[in-house]
Design a protein around this motif. Structure first.
Motif, short mmCIF file in Angstrom:
data_model
loop_
_atom_site.label_atom_id
_atom_site.label_comp_id
_atom_site.label_asym_id
_atom_site.label_seq_id
_atom_site.Cartn_x
_atom_site.Cartn_y
_atom_site.Cartn_z
N TRP A 34 -3.05 -12.45 5.94
CA TRP A 34 -4.08 -11.41 6.05
C TRP A 34 -5.40 -12.01 6.52
O TRP A 34 -6.12 -11.41 7.32
CB TRP A 34 -4.29 -10.70 4.71
CG TRP A 34 -3.40 -9.54 4.53
CD1 TRP A 34 -2.39 -9.44 3.62
CD2 TRP A 34 -3.42 -8.33 5.25
NE1 TRP A 34 -1.77 -8.23 3.74
CE2 TRP A 34 -2.39 -7.51 4.74
CE3 TRP A 34 -4.19 -7.83 6.29
CZ2 TRP A 34 -2.13 -6.24 5.23
CZ3 TRP A 34 -3.93 -6.56 6.78
CH2 TRP A 34 -2.91 -5.79 6.25
N TYR A 48 -7.16 -3.41 5.96
CA TYR A 48 -6.82 -4.16 4.76
C TYR A 48 -7.73 -3.74 3.60
O TYR A 48 -7.26 -3.57 2.46
CB TYR A 48 -6.97 -5.66 5.01
CG TYR A 48 -6.88 -6.48 3.76
CD1 TYR A 48 -5.66 -6.72 3.15
CD2 TYR A 48 -8.03 -6.98 3.15
CE1 TYR A 48 -5.57 -7.45 1.98
CE2 TYR A 48 -7.95 -7.72 1.98
CZ TYR A 48 -6.72 -7.94 1.40
OH TYR A 48 -6.64 -8.65 0.25
N THR A 51 -6.60 -0.57 1.98
CA THR A 51 -5.42 -0.70 1.14
C THR A 51 -5.72 -1.45 -0.15
O THR A 51 -4.97 -1.32 -1.11
CB THR A 51 -4.28 -1.42 1.89
OG1 THR A 51 -4.71 -2.73 2.26
CG2 THR A 51 -3.88 -0.64 3.13
N ARG A 52 -6.77 -2.25 -0.17
CA ARG A 52 -7.13 -3.03 -1.35
C ARG A 52 -8.56 -2.70 -1.79
O ARG A 52 -9.40 -3.58 -1.90
CB ARG A 52 -7.02 -4.52 -1.05
CG ARG A 52 -5.65 -5.00 -0.63
CD ARG A 52 -4.66 -4.82 -1.71
NE ARG A 52 -5.09 -5.62 -2.85
CZ ARG A 52 -4.36 -5.88 -3.89
NH1 ARG A 52 -3.14 -5.44 -3.94
NH2 ARG A 52 -4.82 -6.58 -4.89
#
Length: 74
Positions: A34, A48, A51-52
């Motif tokens: 990532w 990213y 999603t987090r």
């Protein structure tokens, strides 16, 4: 371009850059792949971050502030 809009644009771009760096740091801590992808493909770091949100929420907030500043510059 007048001084106010130039200042807002500068601060907005600085906030976006800082948020991208923060997202890269979070991504590198999470996983090497990532981190590498966010380094090579900057828009992927924001995907990213979505999603987090538990780990990258502050960076996303900084990115939103940067976009608002840029929007006010116009």
């Amino acid at each position: 371009m007048e001084a106010t809009s130039a200042s807002l644009m500068t601060f907005g771009l600085a906030a976006l850059l800082a948020s991208w760096v923060l997202l890269m740091i979070v991504a590198w801590k999470e996983d090497y792949a990532w981190g590498l992808f966010t380094l090579l493909l900057p828009p992927l770091s924001y995907v990213y971050g979505l999603t987090r949100l538990d780990k990258a929420g502050q960076a996303w907030l900084l990115a939103v502030v940067g976009l608002i500043l840029i929007w006010f510059a116009y």
